[in-house]
Design a protein around this motif. Structure first.
Motif, short mmCIF file in Angstrom:
data_model
loop_
_atom_site.label_atom_id
_atom_site.label_comp_id
_atom_site.label_asym_id
_atom_site.label_seq_id
_atom_site.Cartn_x
_atom_site.Cartn_y
_atom_site.Cartn_z
N UNK A 43 -2.50 -16.50 94.89
CA UNK A 43 -1.53 -15.49 94.48
C UNK A 43 -1.16 -14.60 95.65
N UNK A 44 -2.15 -14.19 96.44
CA UNK A 44 -1.88 -13.35 97.59
C UNK A 44 -0.97 -14.00 98.59
N UNK A 45 -1.17 -15.30 98.82
CA UNK A 45 -0.35 -15.99 99.80
C UNK A 45 1.04 -16.31 99.26
N UNK A 46 1.11 -16.78 98.00
CA UNK A 46 2.40 -17.15 97.43
C UNK A 46 3.26 -15.93 97.10
N UNK A 47 2.66 -14.77 97.03
CA UNK A 47 3.43 -13.57 96.73
C UNK A 47 4.51 -13.33 97.78
N UNK A 48 4.27 -13.80 98.99
CA UNK A 48 5.25 -13.62 100.06
C UNK A 48 6.34 -14.66 100.11
N UNK A 49 6.30 -15.64 99.20
CA UNK A 49 7.33 -16.68 99.16
C UNK A 49 8.63 -16.08 98.63
N UNK A 50 9.72 -16.37 99.30
CA UNK A 50 10.99 -15.68 99.00
C UNK A 50 11.70 -16.22 97.77
N UNK A 51 11.38 -17.44 97.31
CA UNK A 51 12.12 -18.05 96.20
C UNK A 51 11.20 -18.27 95.00
#
Length: 534
Positions: free
Chosen positions: A453-461
């Motif tokens: 969740x912490x890493x994917x939170x920065x995904x723009x789409x």
């Protein structure tokens, strides 16, 4: 650096590369005390020319790393029935070796405690030549077809527009590549951040092959189990270490060896008779999947000990060149597509980075076997260039000749040449699900969800996030639900509607009809961790 010498007596003279003594290394020759520098100060120009060329191209992957020398010792003679490799021939047999550990994605200056797979490359200086194992600290990888390797690595690098890091490309690629799920699950589990190189396992990852003196072939997977015990960092600990010392892992290995605390690993192998591969229920050459230990238990082979630090990092670590092409009699390759793709690629990268004669660099030279061939010339040729002998074969002048007795046994292959879809008819979800339920305990599963969740939170789409969550729903419905909620999505909506809209974007993806009826509350109970940590 050697013992300090403050009086300057009995020291070697400073010279140019051609051996000319240097009279003054403190002052450039100039026209008068305030005048311009003179072109005849060759020593100055040589120093600057060397300095300008000190940095060879860094590795495209595995750029940040460290290494050490050691010894491999056979402790169990059971392996000799499977291979004629001399280094495994008898209990007590010792083989000198060199190991290099590394992160995959970052450049040389990046922190070595980041969440990333670790390279686990070994060079064994056997009496029959060098054998290189180019492994990782995980038994699987993100892709199973070599044509996707450069695409995948590009997603691990900085953005071409601004040279900044962004998690969007990697999650976009992974979400469009269902075969990556097993390795991604490993990566975001606790073992994604080893506490040190000494406290992580190493794996061949690829399936290799052994063959014996009867010409019988066996498929094998190699497991180097750390004798120090598995230890990992939490995300917070890794970030703290990166800020305190970006070379923490490198320093840890160096200092342990300097203190005489030599790390060791026990080599164990899984062995599959050649004929069984055709009947096994998974493709034994698929780099994205493991062989269950219940089917092919581990057999102990020997112990690897690292006990000597390099004298010079550049000469021995930075110039170390490993390649899966380098095997010895008794050890060979397999039909693993990723392995086949790497066989020519590694040496090609070394020739670009180090030069055509990279195997004449001392750390890469065989120690107990002669090299005799008809290769000629090239940059940085360091031997006699085969002297005045013939540079062709066959010849009538006693040049080296082939040795038919070391030919590998024939490998049966068949089939029409074509581009086969590597995502068809393959279950990409069972083994990641088993890893989540049967190997991870509750606390590690919690940390896994938090890390993703912490890493994917920065995904723009959002579409990329939902597509990736869909894969984890298929592996483990509870984890899929928790990830969806953690990223602010309604799990039921993702399953039933929104992911179906992006289905066509996934090349050769399995159908998702069976997802629609999943009850996220109806799931297997988590099982206690097993000893099968692969």
């Amino acid at each position: 650096m050697g013992e300090a010498d403050f009086d300057g007596e009995d020291r070697d003279p400073l010279t140019t590369n051609s051996g000319e003594a240097v009279p003054n290394n403190q002052n450039t020759r100039t026209a008068g005390p305030e005048g311009p520098a003179l072109m005849d100060d060759y020593h100055y120009f040589e120093k600057m020319a060397q300095f300008n060329r000190e940095r060879i191209p860094e590795r495209v992957v595995h750029a940040k790393g460290g290494g050490a020398y050691g010894t491999f010792t056979v402790t169990n003679d059971e392996i000799s029935e499977y291979t004629v490799a001399d280094m495994f021939s008898e209990v007590g047999k010792e083989t000198p070796m060199f190991a290099r550990f590394s992160t995959v994605a970052g450049p040389r200056g990046s922190p070595d405690t980041v969440r990333d797979p670790r390279g686990f490359a070994l060079k064994f200086y056997t009496e029959e030549g060098n054998w290189d194992m180019t492994g990782n600290d995980t038994p699987v990888f993100f892709i199973r077809d070599p044509s996707k390797f450069s695409d995948f690595i590009h997603t691990q690098k900085k953005m071409p527009a601004n040279d900044l890091s962004d998690p969007t490309p990697q999650w976009d690629f992974w979400s469009l590549s269902p075969e990556s799920l097993h390795q991604v699950t490993w990566l975001f589990g606790d073992r994604g951040i080893p506490a040190s190189w000494r406290t992580m396992n190493g794996y061949s990852s690829h399936t290799l092959s052994f063959y014996n003196d009867e010409g019988e072939r066996y498929w094998v997977k190699l497991h180097f189990k750390t004798d120090q015990g598995i230890e990992n960092f939490t995300e917070e600990e890794a970030i703290e270490k990166a800020g305190e010392n970006p070379d923490y892992h490198k320093q840890d290995l160096w200092e342990a060896i300097e203190a005489g605390d030599y790390p060791t690993w026990t080599l164990k192998v899984q062995v599959m008779p050649e004929a069984e591969a055709e009947e096994y229920d998974i493709n034994p050459f698929d780099l994205t999947r493991v062989w269950p230990h219940d089917d092919y238990p581990l057999i102990e082979v020997g112990t690897m000990e690292l006990n000597e630090n390099p004298d010079n990092y550049f000469a021995e670590v930075e110039q170390a060149a490993f390649s899966p092409a380098h095997v010895v009699p008794g050890i060979a390759h397999s039909p693993d597509k990723m392995l086949q793709g790497r066989i020519p690629s590694y040496d090609d990268a070394h020739r670009y980075r180090l030069g055509s004669n990279f195997e004449q660099i001392p750390v890469n030279q065989p120690k107990n076997a002669e090299t005799n061939n008809y290769h000629q010339d090239g940059a940085m040729r360091m031997d006699d260039n085969n002297g005045a002998g013939p540079n062709y074969e066959p010849n009538s002048f006693r040049g080296p000749v082939e040795q038919p007795e070391v030919e590998k046994p024939p490998l049966k292959v068949s089939g029409d040449a074509d581009r086969y879809q590597h995502r068809e008819r393959i279950d990409n979800y069972k083994q990641p699900g088993d890893l989540l339920r049967e190997v991870m305990d509750d606390a590690e599963r919690d940390r896994f969800v938090e890390a993703v969740v912490g890493d994917m939170d920065g995904v723009s789409e959002d579409g990329i996030k939902k597509r990736q969550i869909r894969h984890w729903f298929k592996a483990d419905p509870d984890v899929g639900r928790r990830l969806a909620e953690g990223l602010g999505f309604d799990p039921e909506t993702i399953i039933a509607d929104e992911l179906l809209e992006v289905e066509d974007e996934i090349p050769d993806a399995p159908v998702v009809d069976d997802l629609v009826d999943i009850d996220v509350e109806d799931q297997p109970e988590p099982q206690p961790p097993t000893q099968n940590d692969d």
